[in-house]
Design a protein around this motif. Structure first.
Motif, PDB file in Angstrom:
ATOM      1  N   ARG A 432       9.146  17.703  -4.349  1.00 18.04           N
ATOM      2  CA  ARG A 432       8.566  16.962  -3.233  1.00 18.04           C
ATOM      3  C   ARG A 432       8.413  15.476  -3.575  1.00 18.04           C
ATOM      4  NH1 ARG A 432       6.068  20.002   0.663  1.00 18.04           N
ATOM      5  NH2 ARG A 432       6.207  18.000   1.767  1.00 18.04           N
ATOM      6  N   ASP A 433       8.533  14.620  -2.579  1.00 16.60           N
ATOM      7  CA  ASP A 433       8.218  13.206  -2.737  1.00 16.60           C
ATOM      8  C   ASP A 433       6.699  13.068  -2.703  1.00 16.60           C
ATOM      9  OD1 ASP A 433      10.881  12.375  -2.830  1.00 16.60           O
ATOM     10  OD2 ASP A 433      11.013  12.216  -0.650  1.00 16.60           O
ATOM     11  N   VAL A 434       6.127  12.459  -3.730  1.00 16.76           N
ATOM     12  CA  VAL A 434       4.679  12.454  -3.862  1.00 16.76           C
ATOM     13  C   VAL A 434       4.174  11.090  -4.299  1.00 16.76           C
ATOM     14  CG1 VAL A 434       4.744  13.271  -6.259  1.00 16.76           C
ATOM     15  CG2 VAL A 434       2.713  13.702  -4.867  1.00 16.76           C
ATOM     16  N   VAL A 435       2.981  10.750  -3.833  1.00 17.77           N
ATOM     17  CA  VAL A 435       2.250   9.574  -4.290  1.00 17.77           C
ATOM     18  C   VAL A 435       0.893  10.055  -4.765  1.00 17.77           C
ATOM     19  CG1 VAL A 435       1.249   7.348  -3.671  1.00 17.77           C
ATOM     20  CG2 VAL A 435       3.409   8.077  -2.616  1.00 17.77           C
ATOM     21  N   ALA A 436       0.532   9.741  -6.007  1.00 25.02           N
ATOM     22  CA  ALA A 436      -0.757  10.159  -6.561  1.00 25.02           C
ATOM     23  C   ALA A 436      -1.792   9.077  -6.279  1.00 25.02           C
ATOM     24  CB  ALA A 436      -0.637  10.396  -8.058  1.00 25.02           C
ATOM     25  N   VAL A 437      -2.828   9.415  -5.518  1.00 31.55           N
ATOM     26  CA  VAL A 437      -3.902   8.472  -5.240  1.00 31.55           C
ATOM     27  C   VAL A 437      -4.877   8.509  -6.412  1.00 31.55           C
ATOM     28  CG1 VAL A 437      -5.758   7.818  -3.674  1.00 31.55           C
ATOM     29  CG2 VAL A 437      -3.627   8.786  -2.761  1.00 31.55           C
ATOM     30  N   ASP A 438      -4.891   7.443  -7.178  1.00 32.39           N
ATOM     31  CA  ASP A 438      -5.733   7.357  -8.375  1.00 32.39           C
ATOM     32  C   ASP A 438      -6.903   6.440  -8.053  1.00 32.39           C
ATOM     33  OD1 ASP A 438      -6.761   7.500 -10.878  1.00 32.39           O
ATOM     34  OD2 ASP A 438      -4.988   6.744 -11.924  1.00 32.39           O
ATOM     35  N   ASP A 439      -7.922   7.009  -7.421  1.00 30.32           N
ATOM     36  CA  ASP A 439      -9.006   6.202  -6.882  1.00 30.32           C
ATOM     37  C   ASP A 439     -10.228   7.088  -6.649  1.00 30.32           C
ATOM     38  OD1 ASP A 439     -10.183   3.886  -5.962  1.00 30.32           O
ATOM     39  OD2 ASP A 439      -8.852   3.613  -4.236  1.00 30.32           O
ATOM     40  N   GLY A 440     -11.401   6.493  -6.666  1.00 29.35           N
ATOM     41  CA  GLY A 440     -12.614   7.217  -6.321  1.00 29.35           C
ATOM     42  C   GLY A 440     -12.692   7.435  -4.824  1.00 29.35           C
ATOM     43  N   PHE A 441     -13.180   8.590  -4.403  1.00 32.86           N
ATOM     44  CA  PHE A 441     -13.156   8.919  -2.980  1.00 32.86           C
ATOM     45  C   PHE A 441     -14.022   7.976  -2.148  1.00 32.86           C
ATOM     46  CE2 PHE A 441     -14.269  11.500   0.802  1.00 32.86           C
ATOM     47  CZ  PHE A 441     -12.976  11.685   1.289  1.00 32.86           C
ATOM     48  N   ASP A 442     -15.039   7.381  -2.744  1.00 32.52           N
ATOM     49  CA  ASP A 442     -15.859   6.420  -2.010  1.00 32.52           C
ATOM     50  C   ASP A 442     -15.030   5.257  -1.485  1.00 32.52           C
ATOM     51  OD1 ASP A 442     -18.073   7.962  -2.490  1.00 32.52           O
ATOM     52  OD2 ASP A 442     -18.869   6.710  -4.105  1.00 32.52           O
ATOM     53  N   ALA A 443     -13.931   4.968  -2.174  1.00 37.14           N
ATOM     54  CA  ALA A 443     -13.076   3.849  -1.766  1.00 37.14           C
ATOM     55  C   ALA A 443     -12.341   4.134  -0.463  1.00 37.14           C
ATOM     56  CB  ALA A 443     -12.074   3.523  -2.868  1.00 37.14           C
ATOM     57  N   ALA A 444     -12.283   5.408  -0.050  1.00 33.10           N
ATOM     58  CA  ALA A 444     -11.606   5.728   1.210  1.00 33.10           C
ATOM     59  C   ALA A 444     -12.319   5.074   2.388  1.00 33.10           C
ATOM     60  CB  ALA A 444     -11.537   7.238   1.389  1.00 33.10           C
ATOM     61  N   THR A 445     -13.631   5.113   2.366  1.00 33.55           N
ATOM     62  CA  THR A 445     -14.409   4.471   3.443  1.00 33.55           C
ATOM     63  C   THR A 445     -14.260   2.957   3.368  1.00 33.55           C
ATOM     64  OG1 THR A 445     -16.036   6.264   3.403  1.00 33.55           O
ATOM     65  CG2 THR A 445     -16.711   4.214   4.438  1.00 33.55           C
ATOM     66  N   ASP A 446     -14.331   2.405   2.166  1.00 25.57           N
ATOM     67  CA  ASP A 446     -14.192   0.957   2.001  1.00 25.57           C
ATOM     68  C   ASP A 446     -12.829   0.477   2.489  1.00 25.57           C
ATOM     69  OD1 ASP A 446     -16.686   1.030   0.846  1.00 25.57           O
ATOM     70  OD2 ASP A 446     -15.918   1.069  -1.209  1.00 25.57           O
ATOM     71  N   ALA A 447     -11.816   1.360   2.367  1.00 21.86           N
ATOM     72  CA  ALA A 447     -10.468   0.984   2.788  1.00 21.86           C
ATOM     73  C   ALA A 447     -10.287   1.076   4.309  1.00 21.86           C
ATOM     74  CB  ALA A 447      -9.442   1.879   2.103  1.00 21.86           C
ATOM     75  N   GLY A 448     -11.297   1.613   4.997  1.00 22.50           N
ATOM     76  CA  GLY A 448     -11.207   1.726   6.442  1.00 22.50           C
ATOM     77  C   GLY A 448     -10.595   3.012   6.940  1.00 22.50           C
ATOM     78  N   LEU A 449     -10.387   3.975   6.049  1.00 22.75           N
ATOM     79  CA  LEU A 449      -9.840   5.256   6.478  1.00 22.75           C
ATOM     80  C   LEU A 449     -10.904   6.037   7.258  1.00 22.75           C
ATOM     81  CD1 LEU A 449      -7.972   6.162   3.191  1.00 22.75           C
ATOM     82  CD2 LEU A 449      -6.872   5.804   5.408  1.00 22.75           C
ATOM     83  N   SER A 450     -10.499   6.680   8.318  1.00 25.67           N
ATOM     84  CA  SER A 450     -11.423   7.436   9.148  1.00 25.67           C
ATOM     85  C   SER A 450     -11.797   8.738   8.466  1.00 25.67           C
ATOM     86  CB  SER A 450     -10.785   7.715  10.515  1.00 25.67           C
ATOM     87  OG  SER A 450     -11.641   8.506  11.315  1.00 25.67           O
ATOM     88  N   LEU A 451     -13.103   8.955   8.272  1.00 28.22           N
ATOM     89  CA  LEU A 451     -13.583  10.185   7.637  1.00 28.22           C
ATOM     90  C   LEU A 451     -14.235  11.089   8.662  1.00 28.22           C
ATOM     91  CD1 LEU A 451     -15.174   9.029   4.253  1.00 28.22           C
ATOM     92  CD2 LEU A 451     -12.803   9.607   4.778  1.00 28.22           C
ATOM     93  N   ILE A 452     -14.039  12.379   8.477  1.00 31.04           N
ATOM     94  CA  ILE A 452     -14.627  13.408   9.330  1.00 31.04           C
ATOM     95  C   ILE A 452     -15.681  14.141   8.512  1.00 31.04           C
ATOM     96  CG2 ILE A 452     -14.207  15.464  10.749  1.00 31.04           C
ATOM     97  CD1 ILE A 452     -12.803  12.959  11.775  1.00 31.04           C
TER      98      ILE A 452
END
Length: 454
Positions: A432-452
């Motif tokens: 599979r083509d893959v990208v490994a996200v090497d980051d703390g999950f708190d950064a998802a909100t800081d990045a503007g990603l929509s969380l449920i």
């Protein structure tokens, strides 16, 4: 005078103890690799007179039987544990004289297992430490669901009673020295800190501050998945584990590595996730030697599958061997170290995949690119919030469910990066083509990603 030496095994979230006086000592819940315990006793100038198990462990293979054999120590095992070897069965109230004035007293503390036993170290009749195994932990207790599902609630109630018995019988200043609870999946929850006393637990531990029904309901609602390899640990300990062989495994060249991969064996790269992503043997898996190697490799690998280890240095292979024997992966099939370019045959190349941050994922989504976001955290973590539109397959299920991952480039994440790296390597090995996200999950909100919310 007495002493207590602690052996910490961060990869498994466990501790073992050497405790005694000027001449003799007891070892509580020893690790499989007993040489370090023997060396510690030699530095103290003490004889190991007793080896004591609090219970038949479900999360690691004990070194107790071999340590008792090598040192001539008396092997204390709870009387309710069904074992296939000679030992000294221990019942509630039994005592063992460790050294002048030092006595080890057994207290039945069922709950983690039906036969679980704690041990109080008494100096001239005064309790100075209590070895609580998987009973009273730091801010929590050992989980009650590892023996038999039908016994879980009964054992949870027993765990509550056992915690109260310890608190009732011991003074506030007595140090509580558990085996589990430092990241171990044998703990019913995770708590802060690495030291505690009966007095601290009396005011902060749910088992000692809540009523029994509330405590049991909360505990049962919060239990995590059980690592698959636990099913093999109890039987191995009951049968009597064999001595370990920590000599270096045979060296594998590129041809052998390729042949082992072709045979369906596991080739495990212990290097950092950064190094692995930059270049690795196609088909190999990345379990960082500095991460929770034993827990996650033993959880994911088909039991008994041969494993070849790849690492930067021979020392990393040695460290990994120690970690793995503790969970019953006794001998690597082979190993290779040094320049990864030497791990592939002539004419072949190392392969790679990109690493990224949540901010990069947000940019990709903003452009409207169609990607698959794969969340490999546990169910309990996802309840706290997840990325809108993400697919959820916990890391320990992924190897058997790769076919369920939707088509497209997979951006895989966890809470911090380690599990995402394992998952990325599994997907990469599957083509599979893959990208490994090497980051703390708190950064998802800081990045503007929509969380449920879960």
């Amino acid at each position: 005078m007495f002493f207590v030496d602690t052996f910490e095994f961060e990869g498994l979230g466990n501790r073992s103890y050497l405790a005694g006086g000027p001449h003799a000592a007891v070892v509580v819940d020893p690790p499989r690799d007993i040489d370090q315990v023997i060396a510690a006793a030699a530095r103290r100038g003490v004889r190991i007179a007793f080896v004591a198990e609090t219970h038949l462990h479900n999360d690691y293979v004990t070194g107790g039987l071999e340590l008792a054999r090598v040192t001539g120590a008396q092997y204390l095992v709870p009387a309710g544990a069904h074992v296939s070897f000679a030992c000294t069965p221990v019942a509630d109230g039994d005592t063992a004289g460790v050294d002048a004035g030092l006595v080890l007293r057994a207290i039945a503390t069922p709950g983690h297992t039906p036969h679980h036993t704690s041990y109080v170290l008494e100096d001239d009749g005064r309790g100075v430490a209590v070895f609580t195994g998987g009973s009273l932990l730091i801010g929590t207790v050992g989980r009650p669901d590892l023996v038999e599902p039908r016994l879980t609630e009964q054992l949870a109630r027993a765990q509550y009673a056992s915690a109260h018995r310890l608190a009732d019988e011991l003074d506030d200043e007595v140090p509580v020295l558990p085996t589990h609870g430092f990241g171990s999946f044998c703990s019913s929850s995770q708590a802060e800190g690495d030291a505690t006393t009966i007095g601290k637990e009396r005011t902060s531990n749910d088992a000692l501050t809540l009523d029994v029904d509330t405590f049991v309901a909360q505990m049962l609602a919060g239990l995590e998945d059980v690592p698959a390899y636990y099913a093999h640990m109890g039987p191995a300990n009951a049968a009597g584990p064999a001595p370990v062989d920590l000599t270096p495994p045979g060296r594998a060249d590129a041809e052998e590595i390729a042949a082992r991969l072709a045979a369906g064996e596991w080739v495990v790269d212990l290097r950092s996730r950064m190094a692995f992503a930059e270049g690795h043997v196609a088909g190999s898996f990345n379990f960082e030697g500095e991460g929770k190697l034993a827990t996650y490799l033993a959880w994911l690998i088909p039991w008994g599958k041969p494993v070849t280890l790849l690492a930067d240095t021979p020392e990393q292979i040695t460290d990994a061997q120690r970690e793995l024997v503790r969970v019953g992966i006794d001998r690597p099939a082979a190993a290779a170290t040094g320049d990864p370019a030497g791990w592939v045959r002539q004419g072949e190349q190392l392969v790679s995949f990109p690493r990224a941050r949540f901010a990069d994922l947000a940019q990709v989504r903003e452009r409207g690119d169609e990607v698959v976001v794969l969340d490999v955290r546990r169910d309990s973590e996802r309840v706290g919030g997840y990325i809108d539109g993400s697919v959820h397959i916990p890391i320990h299920e992924l190897h058997g469910r790769v076919g369920e991952v939707p088509q497209g480039t997979v951006w895989v994440h966890c809470a911090g990066g380690m599990r995402a790296a394992i998952a990325a390597s599994l997907l990469d090995a599957a083509g599979r083509d893959v990208v490994a996200v090497d980051d703390g999950f708190d950064a998802a909100t800081d990045a503007g990603l929509s969380l449920i919310s879960g």
